[in-house]
Design a protein around this motif. Sequence first.
Motif, PDB file in Angstrom:
ATOM      1  N   PHE A 190       0.581  -1.432  -0.001  1.00 29.77           N
ATOM      2  CA  PHE A 190      -0.062  -0.016   0.102  1.00 29.77           C
ATOM      3  C   PHE A 190       0.715   1.208  -0.070  1.00 29.77           C
ATOM      4  CE2 PHE A 190      -2.816  -3.187   2.330  1.00 29.77           C
ATOM      5  CZ  PHE A 190      -3.763  -3.215   1.297  1.00 29.77           C
ATOM      6  N   ILE A 193       0.700   4.499  -2.492  1.00 32.24           N
ATOM      7  CA  ILE A 193      -0.821   4.567  -3.104  1.00 32.24           C
ATOM      8  C   ILE A 193      -1.624   6.046  -2.692  1.00 32.24           C
ATOM      9  CG2 ILE A 193      -3.142   3.766  -3.267  1.00 32.24           C
ATOM     10  CD1 ILE A 193      -1.413   0.822  -3.266  1.00 32.24           C
ATOM     11  N   LEU A 196      -7.222   4.551  -3.188  1.00 33.51           N
ATOM     12  CA  LEU A 196      -7.331   3.508  -3.121  1.00 33.51           C
ATOM     13  C   LEU A 196      -8.786   3.010  -3.169  1.00 33.51           C
ATOM     14  CD1 LEU A 196      -6.034   0.137  -2.660  1.00 33.51           C
ATOM     15  CD2 LEU A 196      -6.555   0.856  -0.167  1.00 33.51           C
ATOM     16  N   ASP A 198     -11.547  -0.230  -2.573  1.00 36.74           N
ATOM     17  CA  ASP A 198     -12.120  -1.348  -2.146  1.00 36.74           C
ATOM     18  C   ASP A 198     -13.267  -1.860  -2.846  1.00 36.74           C
ATOM     19  OD1 ASP A 198     -12.233  -3.469  -0.558  1.00 36.74           O
ATOM     20  OD2 ASP A 198     -12.355  -2.648   1.410  1.00 36.74           O
ATOM     21  N   VAL A 217      -2.350   7.079   1.663  1.00 38.41           N
ATOM     22  CA  VAL A 217      -3.383   6.827   0.981  1.00 38.41           C
ATOM     23  C   VAL A 217      -4.488   7.959   1.510  1.00 38.41           C
ATOM     24  CG1 VAL A 217      -5.321   5.179   0.501  1.00 38.41           C
ATOM     25  CG2 VAL A 217      -3.112   4.404   1.069  1.00 38.41           C
ATOM     26  N   GLY A 220      -9.919   6.961  -0.126  1.00 38.13           N
ATOM     27  CA  GLY A 220     -10.406   5.559  -0.236  1.00 38.13           C
ATOM     28  C   GLY A 220     -11.882   5.620  -0.639  1.00 38.13           C
ATOM     29  N   ALA A 254      -4.622   2.008  -7.162  1.00 36.25           N
ATOM     30  CA  ALA A 254      -4.969   0.421  -6.718  1.00 36.25           C
ATOM     31  C   ALA A 254      -6.242   0.025  -6.365  1.00 36.25           C
ATOM     32  CB  ALA A 254      -3.878   0.179  -5.463  1.00 36.25           C
TER      33      ALA A 254
END
Length: 357
Positions: A190, A193, A196, A198, A217, A220, A254
Amino acid sequence: MEDETTDSRNKARLAILELANMISVPMSLNAVVRLNVADAIWQGGVNAPLSASQILERVLPSGAGDPENLQRILRMLSSYGVFAEHLSDADASERKYSLTETGKTLATDSQGLSYAPYVLQHHQDALMRAWPLVHEAVVDSTSEPFVKANGEAAYSYYGKKPEMNGLMLKAMSGVSVPFMKAVLEGYNGFDGIKRLVDVGGSAGDCLRMILQKHPNVVEGINFDLPEVVAKAPSIPGVTHVGGDMFKSIPGGDAIFMKWILTTWTDEECKVIMENCYKALLVGGKLIACEPVLPEKTDDTHRTRALLEGDIFVMTIYRAKGKHRTEQEFKKLGLSAGFPHFKPFYFDYFYTVLEFQK
């Protein structure tokens, strides 16, 4: 057939008797969870050996329960390493029990989590109705034994029963949090990044843990079905986005997914992974956490747990969903366009798989 009196034949008969009666193990495990035995013994970490009578005094109203029957259950589970049995030198008939490391997974931790809900979730009536129909997954793999037993797919069935859905979410939290701690301690993928995503992130618990560990990050994206993210709590730095992973996935540096691919067919996994590929910039990566089967079958606890989980998926969720080997995952990644693949083994059960664009 060799002489039935030989040592090998005697061992073979014992082995098949154990297997035939194996249902006693998960059902007894289910019983001690329902009786809250682990918490009764644990008592804030004391873990002092207790007799069946002493345990009953803690879990049932005074004078209730049958200590002899509870002892029979505890003794059998001790043979599987869930409890440690302590015999008194003064009275050989008095047996006391404490928790082993395995048994401690059933005790509630400081966050209110344990593996106990996972045990209960697996043994609900609707799931139990499916197990006598496992052979049907061989006869007709177009429909799961769960569907044949209950009339509809597991996830839609759960959705109509709040208590089942709630138990499943609690079970997943109990398993997920320890795993994510292991990921965050042993995996540095991670780093670097900024955005990100999910996929199938449910309430956003994994993103919360990742953002706390990795301040790099800064954004998110918790992506799940609209009805799922509608109930998700507000989390600093996390945006909840509803959608369908089979249609499109939000873009990011990612993409993270945990325990998603195992419940889908190869063809469906390819579609999901192709959408991940489209959503990533060049050099971006898909980080998938999945059970990975060994190429060679052996009798270790890990292999058995993985293969048993594979049959669970086949029976309950998807007749052609499955646990896969490392090579099968690599092949899936290549078919979806990912030229680079790297597995990371640091958890005893799940594996982190990197697919890089």
